[in-house]
Design a protein around this motif. Sequence first.
Motif, PDB file in Angstrom:
ATOM      1  N   UNK A   1     -56.515  -7.712 -28.653  1.00 35.36           N
ATOM      2  CA  UNK A   1     -56.364  -6.656 -27.646  1.00 35.36           C
ATOM      3  C   UNK A   1     -56.041  -7.196 -26.247  1.00 35.36           C
ATOM      4  N   UNK A   2     -55.364  -8.346 -26.188  1.00 32.52           N
ATOM      5  CA  UNK A   2     -55.032  -8.920 -24.882  1.00 32.52           C
ATOM      6  C   UNK A   2     -54.119  -7.998 -24.092  1.00 32.52           C
ATOM      7  N   UNK A   3     -53.278  -7.256 -24.794  1.00 34.20           N
ATOM      8  CA  UNK A   3     -52.334  -6.380 -24.091  1.00 34.20           C
ATOM      9  C   UNK A   3     -53.046  -5.280 -23.303  1.00 34.20           C
ATOM     10  N   UNK A   4     -54.263  -4.950 -23.695  1.00 35.55           N
ATOM     11  CA  UNK A   4     -55.007  -3.911 -22.997  1.00 35.55           C
ATOM     12  C   UNK A   4     -55.528  -4.389 -21.644  1.00 35.55           C
ATOM     13  N   UNK A   5     -55.537  -5.699 -21.434  1.00 36.28           N
ATOM     14  CA  UNK A   5     -56.044  -6.251 -20.183  1.00 36.28           C
ATOM     15  C   UNK A   5     -54.927  -6.677 -19.240  1.00 36.28           C
ATOM     16  N   UNK A   6     -53.683  -6.374 -19.594  1.00 32.76           N
ATOM     17  CA  UNK A   6     -52.555  -6.754 -18.754  1.00 32.76           C
ATOM     18  C   UNK A   6     -52.059  -5.570 -17.935  1.00 32.76           C
ATOM     19  N   UNK A   7     -51.234  -5.893 -16.948  1.00 30.77           N
ATOM     20  CA  UNK A   7     -50.653  -4.866 -16.107  1.00 30.77           C
ATOM     21  C   UNK A   7     -49.160  -5.072 -15.966  1.00 30.77           C
ATOM     22  N   UNK A   8     -48.594  -4.461 -14.944  1.00 27.35           N
ATOM     23  CA  UNK A   8     -47.165  -4.607 -14.676  1.00 27.35           C
ATOM     24  C   UNK A   8     -46.943  -4.861 -13.189  1.00 27.35           C
ATOM     25  N   UNK A   9     -45.867  -5.543 -12.896  1.00 28.47           N
ATOM     26  CA  UNK A   9     -45.391  -5.758 -11.528  1.00 28.47           C
ATOM     27  C   UNK A   9     -43.994  -5.173 -11.442  1.00 28.47           C
ATOM     28  N   UNK A  10     -43.775  -4.323 -10.456  1.00 22.40           N
ATOM     29  CA  UNK A  10     -42.496  -3.635 -10.306  1.00 22.40           C
ATOM     30  C   UNK A  10     -41.996  -3.756  -8.878  1.00 22.40           C
ATOM     31  N   UNK A  11     -40.691  -3.932  -8.742  1.00 22.02           N
ATOM     32  CA  UNK A  11     -40.104  -3.804  -7.408  1.00 22.02           C
ATOM     33  C   UNK A  11     -38.790  -3.044  -7.509  1.00 22.02           C
TER      34      UNK A  11
ATOM     35  N   UNK B   1     -38.048 -13.508  -8.635  1.00 21.16           N
ATOM     36  CA  UNK B   1     -38.004 -14.720  -7.819  1.00 21.16           C
ATOM     37  C   UNK B   1     -37.241 -14.479  -6.521  1.00 21.16           C
ATOM     38  N   UNK B   2     -36.084 -13.848  -6.639  1.00 18.95           N
ATOM     39  CA  UNK B   2     -35.286 -13.544  -5.441  1.00 18.95           C
ATOM     40  C   UNK B   2     -36.030 -12.582  -4.517  1.00 18.95           C
ATOM     41  N   UNK B   3     -36.696 -11.592  -5.094  1.00 20.65           N
ATOM     42  CA  UNK B   3     -37.431 -10.617  -4.283  1.00 20.65           C
ATOM     43  C   UNK B   3     -38.575 -11.279  -3.525  1.00 20.65           C
ATOM     44  N   UNK B   4     -39.266 -12.224  -4.190  1.00 18.68           N
ATOM     45  CA  UNK B   4     -40.371 -12.930  -3.527  1.00 18.68           C
ATOM     46  C   UNK B   4     -39.858 -13.757  -2.356  1.00 18.68           C
ATOM     47  N   UNK B   5     -38.728 -14.417  -2.538  1.00 24.96           N
ATOM     48  CA  UNK B   5     -38.152 -15.218  -1.450  1.00 24.96           C
ATOM     49  C   UNK B   5     -37.708 -14.335  -0.282  1.00 24.96           C
ATOM     50  N   UNK B   6     -37.322 -13.105  -0.580  1.00 23.65           N
ATOM     51  CA  UNK B   6     -36.895 -12.179   0.467  1.00 23.65           C
ATOM     52  C   UNK B   6     -38.073 -11.476   1.137  1.00 23.65           C
ATOM     53  N   UNK B   7     -39.268 -11.674   0.597  1.00 24.72           N
ATOM     54  CA  UNK B   7     -40.441 -11.038   1.172  1.00 24.72           C
ATOM     55  C   UNK B   7     -40.579  -9.565   0.833  1.00 24.72           C
ATOM     56  N   UNK B   8     -39.960  -9.143  -0.276  1.00 30.34           N
ATOM     57  CA  UNK B   8     -40.037  -7.732  -0.657  1.00 30.34           C
ATOM     58  C   UNK B   8     -41.426  -7.384  -1.195  1.00 30.34           C
ATOM     59  N   UNK B   9     -41.739  -6.109  -1.173  1.00 27.33           N
ATOM     60  CA  UNK B   9     -43.034  -5.631  -1.651  1.00 27.33           C
ATOM     61  C   UNK B   9     -42.975  -5.289  -3.134  1.00 27.33           C
ATOM     62  N   UNK B  10     -44.103  -5.481  -3.797  1.00 20.27           N
ATOM     63  CA  UNK B  10     -44.224  -5.200  -5.219  1.00 20.27           C
ATOM     64  C   UNK B  10     -45.284  -4.124  -5.450  1.00 20.27           C
ATOM     65  N   UNK B  11     -45.105  -3.372  -6.525  1.00 20.95           N
ATOM     66  CA  UNK B  11     -46.136  -2.435  -6.956  1.00 20.95           C
ATOM     67  C   UNK B  11     -46.848  -3.020  -8.170  1.00 20.95           C
TER      68      UNK B  11
END
Length: 209
Positions: A3-13, A61-71
Amino acid sequence: MQNAHLRMGTLTFVKQTRDTVTDVTVHLNQLVAEPPERPGLAVAIHLASIFGGDVEIGAVTAAAHEGLKFQIKAPGLTLFGALGEDAVLYRSSLQVPGRKRPVRHLILVSRSLFETTFGANKEARRTVLYDDSPEFVLHRLAVRFGLPVLPEWGPWFRAELDRRGLVEELAGVNCSPIAVKGTKLRMLRILSQGLRRKAIAITSNDSRA
Protein backbone atom coordinates in the motif's frame (compact mmCIF):
# COMPACT_ATOMS: atom_id res chain seq x y z
CA MET A 1 6.09 -2.03 0.35
CA GLN A 2 2.43 -2.83 0.84
CA ASN A 3 0.00 0.00 0.00
CA ALA A 4 2.90 2.40 -0.61
CA HIS A 5 0.85 4.22 -3.23
CA LEU A 6 -1.59 5.31 -0.53
CA ARG A 7 1.17 7.29 1.19
CA MET A 8 2.29 9.20 -1.90
CA GLY A 9 1.18 12.51 -3.32
CA THR A 10 1.57 14.59 -6.45
CA LEU A 11 3.51 17.69 -7.48
CA THR A 12 1.97 19.87 -10.17
CA PHE A 13 2.97 23.05 -11.91
CA VAL A 14 1.23 25.05 -14.59
CA LYS A 15 3.02 27.55 -16.82
CA GLN A 16 1.09 29.66 -19.25
CA THR A 17 2.68 31.66 -22.03
CA ARG A 18 1.12 33.66 -24.81
CA ASP A 19 0.70 30.63 -27.06
CA THR A 20 0.94 27.53 -24.87
CA VAL A 21 -0.02 26.10 -21.50
CA THR A 22 2.28 23.61 -19.78
CA ASP A 23 0.56 21.43 -17.19
CA VAL A 24 2.75 18.75 -15.59
CA THR A 25 2.00 16.40 -12.70
CA VAL A 26 4.46 13.89 -11.24
CA HIS A 27 4.37 11.46 -8.32
CA LEU A 28 5.77 12.65 -4.99
CA ASN A 29 6.99 10.26 -2.29
CA GLN A 30 8.59 12.66 0.22
CA LEU A 31 8.21 16.33 1.12
CA VAL A 32 9.51 18.88 3.63
CA ALA A 33 7.89 22.31 3.60
CA GLU A 34 6.91 25.19 5.82
CA PRO A 35 3.33 24.75 7.08
CA PRO A 36 0.85 27.06 5.33
CA GLU A 37 -0.49 29.77 7.62
CA ARG A 38 -3.72 29.84 5.64
CA PRO A 39 -5.05 28.11 2.50
CA GLY A 40 -3.67 29.50 -0.73
CA LEU A 41 -0.69 31.27 0.85
CA ALA A 42 2.59 30.26 -0.83
CA VAL A 43 5.18 28.58 1.42
CA ALA A 44 8.83 27.58 1.20
CA ILE A 45 9.42 24.03 0.02
CA HIS A 46 12.64 22.56 1.40
CA LEU A 47 12.62 19.08 -0.11
CA ALA A 48 10.56 17.23 -2.69
CA SER A 49 11.35 13.73 -3.91
CA ILE A 50 9.50 13.00 -7.16
CA PHE A 51 9.55 10.55 -10.03
CA GLY A 52 8.12 10.31 -13.53
CA GLY A 53 9.03 10.17 -17.20
CA ASP A 54 11.78 12.00 -19.05
CA VAL A 55 9.54 14.81 -20.28
CA GLU A 56 7.82 15.42 -16.94
CA ILE A 57 11.02 15.40 -14.87
CA GLY A 58 12.73 17.63 -17.41
CA ALA A 59 9.87 20.12 -17.18
CA VAL A 60 9.95 20.15 -13.37
CA THR A 61 13.72 20.65 -13.44
CA ALA A 62 13.33 23.69 -15.68
CA ALA A 63 10.50 25.04 -13.50
CA ALA A 64 12.62 24.71 -10.35
CA HIS A 65 15.49 26.61 -11.97
CA GLU A 66 13.05 29.35 -12.97
CA GLY A 67 11.74 29.61 -9.42
CA LEU A 68 8.18 28.66 -10.38
CA LYS A 69 5.64 27.61 -7.77
CA PHE A 70 4.37 24.07 -7.36
CA GLN A 71 1.13 22.65 -6.00
CA ILE A 72 1.48 19.72 -3.62
CA LYS A 73 -1.32 17.28 -2.87
CA ALA A 74 -0.88 14.38 -0.46
CA PRO A 75 -3.04 12.55 2.09
CA GLY A 76 -4.12 15.20 4.58
CA LEU A 77 -2.04 17.95 2.98
CA THR A 78 -2.46 20.53 0.21
CA LEU A 79 -0.07 23.44 -0.26
CA PHE A 80 1.36 25.83 -2.82
CA GLY A 81 4.98 26.94 -2.77
CA ALA A 82 8.44 27.22 -4.28
CA LEU A 83 12.01 26.19 -3.49
CA GLY A 84 13.45 29.69 -3.63
CA GLU A 85 16.76 30.80 -5.10
CA ASP A 86 19.77 28.51 -5.57
CA ALA A 87 17.86 25.25 -5.18
CA VAL A 88 19.99 22.10 -5.45
CA LEU A 89 18.79 19.24 -7.66
CA TYR A 90 19.82 15.58 -7.69
CA ARG A 91 18.81 13.33 -10.59
CA SER A 92 18.94 9.57 -10.98
CA SER A 93 17.24 6.74 -12.85
CA LEU A 94 15.36 3.72 -11.53
CA GLN A 95 15.16 0.59 -13.64
CA VAL A 96 11.77 -1.02 -13.02
CA PRO A 97 11.19 -4.65 -14.08
CA GLY A 98 8.78 -4.84 -16.99
CA ARG A 99 9.45 -1.29 -18.19
CA LYS A 100 11.53 -0.56 -21.27
CA ARG A 101 12.45 2.92 -20.11
CA PRO A 102 13.80 3.75 -16.65
CA VAL A 103 11.82 5.91 -14.26
CA ARG A 104 13.47 9.28 -13.64
CA HIS A 105 13.93 10.31 -10.02
CA LEU A 106 14.50 13.92 -8.99
CA ILE A 107 15.19 15.32 -5.53
CA LEU A 108 14.69 19.07 -5.12
CA VAL A 109 16.45 20.66 -2.14
CA SER A 110 16.19 24.26 -0.99
CA ARG A 111 19.30 26.26 -0.14
CA SER A 112 18.18 26.37 3.51
CA LEU A 113 18.12 22.58 3.80
CA PHE A 114 21.26 22.07 1.71
CA GLU A 115 23.25 24.35 3.99
CA THR A 116 22.69 22.04 6.96
CA THR A 117 25.14 19.57 5.43
CA PHE A 118 28.84 19.27 6.15
CA GLY A 119 28.98 22.23 8.52
CA ALA A 120 27.84 24.79 5.92
CA ASN A 121 26.63 28.23 7.05
CA LYS A 122 27.63 27.96 10.71
CA GLU A 123 26.19 31.43 11.35
CA ALA A 124 22.63 30.19 10.75
CA ARG A 125 19.89 30.96 13.26
CA ARG A 126 17.49 28.24 12.10
CA THR A 127 18.10 24.67 10.99
CA VAL A 128 15.66 22.64 8.90
CA LEU A 129 15.80 18.91 9.65
CA TYR A 130 14.29 16.01 7.74
CA ASP A 131 13.64 13.89 10.85
CA ASP A 132 12.72 14.69 14.45
CA SER A 133 14.28 11.68 16.20
CA PRO A 134 16.60 12.66 19.10
CA GLU A 135 19.65 10.94 17.62
CA PHE A 136 19.18 12.57 14.21
CA VAL A 137 18.56 16.05 15.64
CA LEU A 138 21.68 15.96 17.81
CA HIS A 139 23.84 14.53 15.02
CA ARG A 140 22.77 17.04 12.36
CA LEU A 141 23.20 20.06 14.64
CA ALA A 142 26.58 18.73 15.77
CA VAL A 143 27.69 18.37 12.15
CA ARG A 144 26.43 21.80 11.16
CA PHE A 145 27.86 23.73 14.10
CA GLY A 146 30.80 21.54 15.06
CA LEU A 147 29.36 20.73 18.49
CA PRO A 148 31.27 18.41 20.87
CA VAL A 149 28.59 15.85 21.71
CA LEU A 150 28.07 12.20 22.60
CA PRO A 151 25.30 10.15 20.91
CA GLU A 152 23.70 9.21 24.24
CA TRP A 153 22.89 12.88 24.88
CA GLY A 154 20.27 12.78 22.12
CA PRO A 155 17.09 12.19 24.19
CA TRP A 156 18.03 14.85 26.79
CA PHE A 157 19.03 17.37 24.11
CA ARG A 158 15.83 16.85 22.11
CA ALA A 159 13.68 17.25 25.24
CA GLU A 160 15.62 20.39 26.18
CA LEU A 161 14.96 21.95 22.77
CA ASP A 162 11.24 21.27 23.23
CA ARG A 163 11.24 22.67 26.76
CA ARG A 164 12.81 25.91 25.56
CA GLY A 165 10.37 26.29 22.67
CA LEU A 166 13.05 26.01 20.01
CA VAL A 167 11.34 23.39 17.84
CA GLU A 168 8.89 24.17 15.03
CA GLU A 169 6.94 21.40 13.32
CA LEU A 170 7.05 21.49 9.51
CA ALA A 171 4.78 19.96 6.90
CA GLY A 172 5.99 16.55 5.74
CA VAL A 173 5.10 13.58 3.57
CA ASN A 174 6.60 10.24 4.65
CA CYS A 175 8.93 11.98 7.11
CA SER A 176 8.70 14.01 10.33
CA PRO A 177 10.50 17.30 9.64
CA ILE A 178 11.16 20.09 12.13
CA ALA A 179 13.04 23.36 12.28
CA VAL A 180 15.29 24.14 15.25
CA LYS A 181 15.74 27.80 16.19
CA GLY A 182 19.10 28.84 17.57
CA THR A 183 22.69 29.73 16.75
CA LYS A 184 25.83 27.74 17.43
CA LEU A 185 26.40 29.77 20.57
CA ARG A 186 22.94 28.97 21.90
CA MET A 187 23.42 25.24 21.27
CA LEU A 188 26.75 25.35 23.10
CA ARG A 189 25.13 27.12 26.07
CA ILE A 190 22.45 24.42 26.28
CA LEU A 191 25.09 21.69 26.34
CA SER A 192 27.19 23.61 28.88
CA GLN A 193 24.23 24.04 31.21
CA GLY A 194 23.41 20.34 30.91
CA LEU A 195 26.95 19.40 31.90
CA ARG A 196 26.98 21.79 34.85
CA ARG A 197 23.66 20.47 36.11
CA LYS A 198 24.85 16.88 35.51
CA ALA A 199 21.88 16.18 33.24
CA ILE A 200 24.49 14.85 30.81
CA ALA A 201 28.03 13.77 31.51
CA ILE A 202 31.32 12.69 29.99
CA THR A 203 32.08 9.45 31.81
CA SER A 204 35.46 7.79 32.16
CA ASN A 205 34.46 5.33 29.43
CA ASP A 206 34.12 8.28 27.01
CA SER A 207 37.67 9.57 27.54
CA ARG A 208 40.36 8.97 24.99
CA ALA A 209 43.99 8.25 25.71
